[in-house]
Design an enzyme around this catalytic site. Sequence first.
Site, PDB file in Angstrom:
ATOM      1  N   ARG A 101       0.888  -1.178   0.000  1.00 36.19           N
ATOM      2  CA  ARG A 101       0.000   0.000   0.000  1.00 36.19           C
ATOM      3  C   ARG A 101       0.910   1.207   0.000  1.00 36.19           C
ATOM      4  O   ARG A 101       1.639   1.445   0.975  1.00 36.19           O
ATOM      5  CB  ARG A 101      -0.926  -0.022   1.217  1.00 36.19           C
ATOM      6  CG  ARG A 101      -1.667   1.282   1.413  1.00 36.19           C
ATOM      7  CD  ARG A 101      -2.778   1.195   2.421  1.00 36.19           C
ATOM      8  NE  ARG A 101      -3.930   0.502   1.870  1.00 36.19           N
ATOM      9  CZ  ARG A 101      -5.164   0.577   2.367  1.00 36.19           C
ATOM     10  NH1 ARG A 101      -5.410   1.307   3.429  1.00 36.19           N
ATOM     11  NH2 ARG A 101      -6.159  -0.067   1.808  1.00 36.19           N
ATOM     12  N   HIS A 128      -7.113   0.566  -6.700  1.00 36.93           N
ATOM     13  CA  HIS A 128      -7.387  -0.287  -5.543  1.00 36.93           C
ATOM     14  C   HIS A 128      -8.028  -1.592  -6.067  1.00 36.93           C
ATOM     15  O   HIS A 128      -9.224  -1.842  -5.866  1.00 36.93           O
ATOM     16  CB  HIS A 128      -8.319   0.455  -4.578  1.00 36.93           C
ATOM     17  CG  HIS A 128      -8.328  -0.096  -3.186  1.00 36.93           C
ATOM     18  ND1 HIS A 128      -7.569  -1.180  -2.788  1.00 36.93           N
ATOM     19  CD2 HIS A 128      -9.030   0.281  -2.073  1.00 36.93           C
ATOM     20  CE1 HIS A 128      -7.796  -1.429  -1.512  1.00 36.93           C
ATOM     21  NE2 HIS A 128      -8.666  -0.560  -1.063  1.00 36.93           N
ATOM     22  N   GLN A 131     -10.050  -4.107  -3.822  1.00 34.53           N
ATOM     23  CA  GLN A 131     -11.366  -3.569  -3.475  1.00 34.53           C
ATOM     24  C   GLN A 131     -12.346  -3.809  -4.623  1.00 34.53           C
ATOM     25  O   GLN A 131     -13.477  -4.251  -4.405  1.00 34.53           O
ATOM     26  CB  GLN A 131     -11.253  -2.065  -3.174  1.00 34.53           C
ATOM     27  CG  GLN A 131     -12.559  -1.431  -2.751  1.00 34.53           C
ATOM     28  CD  GLN A 131     -13.044  -1.955  -1.403  1.00 34.53           C
ATOM     29  OE1 GLN A 131     -12.299  -1.966  -0.442  1.00 34.53           O
ATOM     30  NE2 GLN A 131     -14.284  -2.414  -1.339  1.00 34.53           N
ATOM     31  N   ASP A 223     -17.419   7.048  -2.165  1.00 33.33           N
ATOM     32  CA  ASP A 223     -16.159   6.914  -1.425  1.00 33.33           C
ATOM     33  C   ASP A 223     -15.854   8.281  -0.799  1.00 33.33           C
ATOM     34  O   ASP A 223     -16.474   9.285  -1.153  1.00 33.33           O
ATOM     35  CB  ASP A 223     -15.031   6.478  -2.392  1.00 33.33           C
ATOM     36  CG  ASP A 223     -13.715   6.213  -1.672  1.00 33.33           C
ATOM     37  OD1 ASP A 223     -13.724   6.015  -0.434  1.00 33.33           O
ATOM     38  OD2 ASP A 223     -12.652   6.199  -2.343  1.00 33.33           O
ATOM     39  N   CYS A 263     -16.480   1.563  -0.088  1.00 33.37           N
ATOM     40  CA  CYS A 263     -15.334   0.703   0.248  1.00 33.37           C
ATOM     41  C   CYS A 263     -14.967   0.786   1.726  1.00 33.37           C
ATOM     42  O   CYS A 263     -14.299  -0.099   2.244  1.00 33.37           O
ATOM     43  CB  CYS A 263     -14.153   1.065  -0.628  1.00 33.37           C
ATOM     44  SG  CYS A 263     -13.622   2.773  -0.411  1.00 33.37           S
ATOM     45  N   ARG A 291     -13.607  -8.834   0.905  1.00 37.77           N
ATOM     46  CA  ARG A 291     -12.165  -8.597   0.733  1.00 37.77           C
ATOM     47  C   ARG A 291     -11.390  -9.863   1.127  1.00 37.77           C
ATOM     48  O   ARG A 291     -10.446 -10.254   0.465  1.00 37.77           O
ATOM     49  CB  ARG A 291     -11.705  -7.421   1.619  1.00 37.77           C
ATOM     50  CG  ARG A 291     -12.309  -6.063   1.261  1.00 37.77           C
ATOM     51  CD  ARG A 291     -11.784  -5.547  -0.063  1.00 37.77           C
ATOM     52  NE  ARG A 291     -10.342  -5.499  -0.081  1.00 37.77           N
ATOM     53  CZ  ARG A 291      -9.600  -4.485   0.382  1.00 37.77           C
ATOM     54  NH1 ARG A 291     -10.192  -3.418   0.876  1.00 37.77           N
ATOM     55  NH2 ARG A 291      -8.271  -4.529   0.315  1.00 37.77           N
TER      56      ARG A 291
HETATM   57  N1   CP Z   1     -11.420  -0.375   1.900  1.00 37.95           N
HETATM   58  C1   CP Z   1     -10.185  -0.425   2.405  1.00 37.95           C
HETATM   59  O1   CP Z   1      -9.195  -0.645   1.702  1.00 37.95           O
HETATM   60  O2   CP Z   1     -10.104  -0.221   3.746  1.00 37.95           O
HETATM   61  P1   CP Z   1      -8.759   0.043   4.585  1.00 37.95           P
HETATM   62  O3   CP Z   1      -8.182   1.346   4.120  1.00 37.95           O
HETATM   63  O4   CP Z   1      -9.206   0.072   6.009  1.00 37.95           O
HETATM   64  O5   CP Z   1      -7.799  -1.086   4.311  1.00 37.95           O
HETATM   65  N1  NVA Z   2     -10.035   6.593  -1.761  1.00 35.89           N
HETATM   66  C1  NVA Z   2      -9.723   6.140  -0.429  1.00 35.89           C
HETATM   67  C2  NVA Z   2      -9.952   4.667  -0.302  1.00 35.89           C
HETATM   68  C3  NVA Z   2      -9.701   4.100   1.060  1.00 35.89           C
HETATM   69  C4  NVA Z   2      -9.867   2.613   1.099  1.00 35.89           C
HETATM   70  C5  NVA Z   2      -8.284   6.498  -0.093  1.00 35.89           C
HETATM   71  O1  NVA Z   2      -7.409   6.329  -0.966  1.00 35.89           O
HETATM   72  O2  NVA Z   2      -8.019   6.937   1.022  1.00 35.89           O
END
Ligand code: CP
Ligand code: NVA
Length: 306
Positions: A101, A128, A131, A223, A263, A291
């Site tokens: 990440r 992502h 997701q 989102d 998400c 997930r």
């Molecule tokens: N939806 C998602 O990726 O959640 P987190 O940021 O908590 O991992």
């Molecule tokens: N768009 C959001 C998604 C979190 C899972 C972010 O990148 O923070």
Amino acid sequence: MKRDLITLFDYTATEIQQLLESSAKFKRDRTFGSQLLLGKSIGLIFQKPSNRTRVSFEVGVNQLGGNCIYLGPEEINLGERESTTDVAKTLSRYLSALVARTHAHKVIVELAEQASIPIINGLSDLYHPCQALADLLTVQETFKNLKGITLAYIGDGNNVCHSLLIGCSKLGIHMRIATPKGYEPLSEIVKLAQTIAKKSGARIKLTHSPQEAVKSAQVIYSDVWVSMGQEKEAKKRLKTFQNYQVNKKLLQSADKDHIFMHCLPAHRGEEVSADVIDGKHSVVFDQAENRLHVQKAVLAFLLKTK
Ligand code: CP
Ligand code: NVA
């Protein structure tokens, strides 16, 4: 040849369908594949916070018989304490796969280029994919047939929106995206999705009107307005997006059997009203659960084809 999961662009529609079928199998039988990762270690390099991604990967790897090593921002300090290339090459000698990440998407691409083990994108500023796979599984569980469904995405044309664009265009789901001016998904990603959509029959529409996007749609998705890493823009964004909240009024024109998706994490009172996200059309915790099943399927797929 090793495979990675960097974006869903790299997966055919058939492969995505197979991953969804495999996910459903993992969901039906929680003990399925319990020896699959026996003796294997999976790394998680996270430059940003996480609840779902970290926990579902850790639990999933444990259920498959493997073990996880979490490497937060302090441990690795990717690209600062050590170059991304050296990290990729070193970790390839210990681990069987790596979930990353990152802030910049190019860091995940570099990890994938330099590592000899599969790299899984656990969220970058652009995509992502894990997701999106969980979301497609959730839509499929509700509507059975994905082709011809309309998904209305309301809000920021961000990483989650980009991955949905690719997944939907591959599987024939029509997508309407309503964003404020200047917050549309990246045009090169839209163009690629449009090319893919020609083959699947999906239609992609960009608009600035949430009302236009949700009309008769079966799936409504939102989102956060401020993604991780954009905290400095928060004030401006909250103002710009204020007419893009998914609430009961907006949903009046959606299909009567619509589902609401997000998400998570969510901000009630910003991108979604509390009565919608906590209401009877909401499937957000099914998405969160999925997930786990999807990522077990991804790990099984990547570690088998390595
Ligand atoms: N939806 C998602 O990726 O959640 P987190 O940021 O908590 O991992
Ligand atoms: N768009 C959001 C998604 C979190 C899972 C972010 O990148 O923070």
